[in-house]
Design a protein around this motif. Sequence first.
Motif, PDB file in Angstrom:
ATOM      1  N   LYS A  93      17.817  -0.049 -20.129  1.00 50.79           N
ATOM      2  CA  LYS A  93      17.072   0.841 -20.776  1.00 50.79           C
ATOM      3  C   LYS A  93      15.856   0.162 -20.922  1.00 50.79           C
ATOM      4  CE  LYS A  93      20.124   3.807 -23.194  1.00 50.79           C
ATOM      5  NZ  LYS A  93      20.541   4.626 -24.456  1.00 50.79           N
ATOM      6  N   ALA A  94      15.712  -1.322 -20.547  1.00 51.08           N
ATOM      7  CA  ALA A  94      14.510  -2.051 -20.936  1.00 51.08           C
ATOM      8  C   ALA A  94      13.720  -1.952 -19.488  1.00 51.08           C
ATOM      9  CB  ALA A  94      14.985  -3.315 -21.421  1.00 51.08           C
ATOM     10  N   PRO A  95      12.491  -1.770 -19.629  1.00 49.56           N
ATOM     11  CA  PRO A  95      11.931  -2.021 -18.032  1.00 49.56           C
ATOM     12  C   PRO A  95      11.731  -3.491 -17.721  1.00 49.56           C
ATOM     13  CG  PRO A  95      10.597  -0.727 -19.487  1.00 49.56           C
ATOM     14  CD  PRO A  95      11.775  -1.087 -20.392  1.00 49.56           C
ATOM     15  N   ARG A  96      11.472  -4.026 -16.493  1.00 46.16           N
ATOM     16  CA  ARG A  96      11.595  -5.025 -15.794  1.00 46.16           C
ATOM     17  C   ARG A  96      10.735  -5.962 -16.338  1.00 46.16           C
ATOM     18  NH1 ARG A  96       8.538  -7.416 -12.573  1.00 46.16           N
ATOM     19  NH2 ARG A  96       7.764  -5.219 -11.664  1.00 46.16           N
ATOM     20  N   ARG A  97       9.463  -5.500 -16.530  1.00 41.19           N
ATOM     21  CA  ARG A  97       8.168  -6.396 -17.019  1.00 41.19           C
ATOM     22  C   ARG A  97       8.516  -6.804 -18.632  1.00 41.19           C
ATOM     23  NH1 ARG A  97       2.768  -3.470 -15.422  1.00 41.19           N
ATOM     24  NH2 ARG A  97       3.761  -1.840 -16.115  1.00 41.19           N
ATOM     25  N   GLU A  98       9.185  -5.559 -19.428  1.00 40.36           N
ATOM     26  CA  GLU A  98       9.294  -6.135 -20.830  1.00 40.36           C
ATOM     27  C   GLU A  98      10.302  -7.221 -20.745  1.00 40.36           C
ATOM     28  OE1 GLU A  98      10.504  -2.828 -22.979  1.00 40.36           O
ATOM     29  OE2 GLU A  98       8.425  -1.843 -22.989  1.00 40.36           O
ATOM     30  N   ILE A  99      11.297  -7.239 -20.073  1.00 42.58           N
ATOM     31  CA  ILE A  99      12.316  -8.246 -20.061  1.00 42.58           C
ATOM     32  C   ILE A  99      11.605  -9.596 -19.709  1.00 42.58           C
ATOM     33  CG2 ILE A  99      14.737  -9.098 -18.749  1.00 42.58           C
ATOM     34  CD1 ILE A  99      15.427  -6.024 -18.297  1.00 42.58           C
ATOM     35  N   ILE A 101       8.856 -10.737 -20.066  1.00 45.30           N
ATOM     36  CA  ILE A 101       8.113 -10.902 -21.225  1.00 45.30           C
ATOM     37  C   ILE A 101       8.898 -11.506 -22.388  1.00 45.30           C
ATOM     38  CG2 ILE A 101       6.310 -10.197 -23.197  1.00 45.30           C
ATOM     39  CD1 ILE A 101       4.854  -8.615 -21.213  1.00 45.30           C
ATOM     40  N   MET A 102       9.865 -10.804 -22.875  1.00 43.32           N
ATOM     41  CA  MET A 102      10.853 -11.220 -23.880  1.00 43.32           C
ATOM     42  C   MET A 102      11.506 -12.626 -23.389  1.00 43.32           C
ATOM     43  SD  MET A 102      10.398  -9.298 -26.229  1.00 43.32           S
ATOM     44  CE  MET A 102      12.083  -9.355 -27.350  1.00 43.32           C
ATOM     45  N   ASN A 103      11.948 -12.624 -22.249  1.00 45.32           N
ATOM     46  CA  ASN A 103      12.606 -13.782 -21.697  1.00 45.32           C
ATOM     47  C   ASN A 103      11.557 -15.041 -21.865  1.00 45.32           C
ATOM     48  OD1 ASN A 103      15.102 -12.548 -21.171  1.00 45.32           O
ATOM     49  ND2 ASN A 103      14.689 -12.532 -19.015  1.00 45.32           N
ATOM     50  N   ALA A 104      10.294 -14.993 -21.874  1.00 42.10           N
ATOM     51  CA  ALA A 104       9.146 -15.888 -21.786  1.00 42.10           C
ATOM     52  C   ALA A 104       9.005 -16.284 -23.093  1.00 42.10           C
ATOM     53  CB  ALA A 104       8.007 -15.354 -20.740  1.00 42.10           C
ATOM     54  N   VAL A 105       9.014 -15.169 -23.806  1.00 39.85           N
ATOM     55  CA  VAL A 105       8.635 -15.543 -25.309  1.00 39.85           C
ATOM     56  C   VAL A 105       9.657 -16.577 -25.899  1.00 39.85           C
ATOM     57  CG1 VAL A 105       8.431 -14.459 -27.622  1.00 39.85           C
ATOM     58  CG2 VAL A 105       7.075 -13.740 -25.774  1.00 39.85           C
ATOM     59  N   GLY A 126      -0.593  -4.058 -21.806  1.00 37.64           N
ATOM     60  CA  GLY A 126       0.079  -2.786 -21.970  1.00 37.64           C
ATOM     61  C   GLY A 126       1.500  -3.020 -22.387  1.00 37.64           C
ATOM     62  N   VAL A 127       2.185  -3.800 -21.536  1.00 39.74           N
ATOM     63  CA  VAL A 127       3.592  -4.331 -21.510  1.00 39.74           C
ATOM     64  C   VAL A 127       3.782  -4.847 -23.069  1.00 39.74           C
ATOM     65  CG1 VAL A 127       5.642  -5.391 -20.832  1.00 39.74           C
ATOM     66  CG2 VAL A 127       3.703  -4.409 -19.180  1.00 39.74           C
ATOM     67  N   VAL A 128       2.828  -5.688 -23.419  1.00 39.46           N
ATOM     68  CA  VAL A 128       3.088  -6.491 -24.791  1.00 39.46           C
ATOM     69  C   VAL A 128       2.818  -5.495 -25.957  1.00 39.46           C
ATOM     70  CG1 VAL A 128       1.769  -8.074 -26.539  1.00 39.46           C
ATOM     71  CG2 VAL A 128       2.445  -8.835 -24.099  1.00 39.46           C
TER      72      VAL A 128
END
Length: 201
Positions: A93-99, A101-105, A126-128
Amino acid sequence: MKRISNQQDIIDCVNHYGILPFWTESGFSAAQMSAVSFMKLWNMREKAVNSGEIVYGKFVNKKATFVSREAFPYLAALRRDGYDFDSLSDEGKAPRREIEIMNAVGNDPTPSYKLSQSLGMKGFDGVVTSLQNKTYLCINFKKSYMGTALLCRPEDLFGYDYVRSAYGLSIQENVEKLLSLCPGLKELDEKIRAKALTPAV
């Protein structure tokens, strides 16, 4: 309406209203209550957020919003619909770009501009914003001349158990708690309030 003249006034207003936009076109905001210049308020905002007494991010209407520590767990449980980000990702349910960013944070506060540069992602801002709207990210500040926005997981700033303490409540129970704790919700446009009180995932 209280006038904001210092850092503690911001914290007091956030604790009183529960949810307080930094600035809105409708008027109800910290900026409207300010008795100081916009730039001075902007700088005081950083110190108030870094106090750890309030939470800050684009939580309502995808605009910068302060939330009281008391209200935040109910907002997080509601907006996330009870999903932590790993569960959201595991269920597809999580978009690829959100994944990405969360992995990078990761577990450390990360300067937003550095993350944007390193990922080179189209539509990064926009993703952030989307991740903040879902309460998976919030903002803290690194002390500098203009203040550097740091992307943080709320759990890393305030603790896993605290942030997720309302996960066991139903959507309606979280809505009722927020309405009880956040008189500021009644000051928002009806459509904005309705969207703020529904899951975002």
